[in-house]
Design a protein around this motif. Structure first.
Motif, mmCIF file in Angstrom:
data_model
loop_
_atom_site.group_PDB
_atom_site.id
_atom_site.type_symbol
_atom_site.label_atom_id
_atom_site.label_comp_id
_atom_site.label_asym_id
_atom_site.label_seq_id
_atom_site.Cartn_x
_atom_site.Cartn_y
_atom_site.Cartn_z
ATOM 1 N N UNK A 45 26.664 -75.340 -4.178
ATOM 2 C CA UNK A 45 27.794 -76.219 -4.535
ATOM 3 C C UNK A 45 28.429 -76.802 -3.265
ATOM 4 N N UNK A 46 27.904 -76.388 -2.103
ATOM 5 C CA UNK A 46 28.425 -76.873 -0.832
ATOM 6 C C UNK A 46 27.848 -78.255 -0.511
ATOM 7 N N UNK A 47 28.484 -78.938 0.412
ATOM 8 C CA UNK A 47 27.971 -80.232 0.865
ATOM 9 C C UNK A 47 26.726 -80.000 1.712
ATOM 10 N N UNK A 48 25.637 -80.616 1.309
ATOM 11 C CA UNK A 48 24.393 -80.590 2.074
ATOM 12 C C UNK A 48 23.853 -82.018 2.086
ATOM 13 N N UNK A 49 23.697 -82.567 3.284
ATOM 14 C CA UNK A 49 23.251 -83.948 3.424
ATOM 15 C C UNK A 49 21.746 -84.087 3.573
ATOM 16 N N UNK A 50 21.113 -83.076 4.173
ATOM 17 C CA UNK A 50 19.692 -83.197 4.499
ATOM 18 C C UNK A 50 18.966 -81.880 4.294
ATOM 19 N N UNK A 51 17.779 -81.990 3.720
ATOM 20 C CA UNK A 51 16.891 -80.845 3.526
ATOM 21 C C UNK A 51 15.587 -81.157 4.241
ATOM 22 N N UNK A 52 15.215 -80.299 5.178
ATOM 23 C CA UNK A 52 13.990 -80.489 5.963
ATOM 24 C C UNK A 52 12.995 -79.396 5.570
ATOM 25 N N UNK A 53 11.864 -79.838 5.012
ATOM 26 C CA UNK A 53 10.824 -78.918 4.574
ATOM 27 C C UNK A 53 9.641 -79.027 5.528
ATOM 28 N N UNK A 54 9.417 -77.977 6.294
ATOM 29 C CA UNK A 54 8.367 -77.933 7.304
ATOM 30 C C UNK A 54 7.161 -77.195 6.737
ATOM 31 N N UNK A 55 6.062 -77.898 6.562
ATOM 32 C CA UNK A 55 4.837 -77.298 6.006
ATOM 33 C C UNK A 55 5.147 -76.455 4.774
ATOM 34 N N UNK A 56 5.747 -77.063 3.759
ATOM 35 C CA UNK A 56 6.126 -76.260 2.586
ATOM 36 C C UNK A 56 4.927 -75.566 1.951
ATOM 37 N N UNK A 57 5.102 -74.295 1.644
ATOM 38 C CA UNK A 57 4.037 -73.532 0.976
ATOM 39 C C UNK A 57 3.813 -74.158 -0.393
ATOM 40 N N UNK A 58 2.605 -74.620 -0.629
ATOM 41 C CA UNK A 58 2.271 -75.373 -1.836
ATOM 42 C C UNK A 58 0.952 -74.840 -2.372
#
Length: 169
Positions: A45-58
């Protein structure tokens, strides 16, 4: 910035400094940590402007037999599994990940391998105004990089680097 580490790792974010943004409104994660970072942002519920996903496990493109085999190998010899895992994470570089080694559990590996990235959740984060960036190395030995790229590039800003592996170096 809040950072989530990859499976069986701790403190490895130094490898990703060129991709990270030092801001209290940024969340980032590497591999298994990308899954955790995503869920953290989605449920926050906090302010988050950017999400960086580095080599996401897929792994949602793999058959159940692949996942069972990985879990069986881990259970049979955790040390040998982890050693091979570290080699595959660092490939094609010669980076030594042993200083960043942390104990990874069977339960964490099971969660990592069975995680399903939800396109609708990604779109919901974008509707909330979160900028999502995904970084994928074409020579990744952990995930099928092309399948990962196909999924993420349809819904996020996705960077695909030739000659780089899971560690993006």
């Amino acid at each position: 910035m809040r950072y989530f580490s990859g499976f069986a790792l701790k403190g490895e974010e130094q490898f990703f400094q060129e991709y990270l943004i030092d801001s209290e409104f940024t969340v980032a994660g590497f591999s298994y940590g990308a899954q955790q970072a995503f869920e953290y942002v989605y449920n926050s519920k906090e302010r988050i402007d950017r999400l960086i996903l580095l080599s996401p496990a897929f792994f949602q493109n793999h058959k159940a037999s692949f996942i069972r085999t990985q879990l069986r190998y881990f259970k049979a010899d955790e040390e040998a599994y982890t050693e091979q895992f570290l080699k595959n994470v660092s490939y094609p570089s010669s980076s030594d990940l042993h200083p960043y080694l942390s104990s990874g559990s069977y339960k964490e590996l099971e969660a990592l391998l069975n995680y399903v990235w939800d396109r609708d959740k990604i779109l919901e984060l974008k509707r909330r105004g979160v900028i999502i960036e995904v970084f994928i190395g074409a020579d990744d030995k952990i995930v099928e990089a092309k399948k990962s790229f196909e999924f993420f590039s349809n819904v996020t800003t996705t960077y695909f680097f030739k000659g780089l592996g899971h560690l993006l170096n």
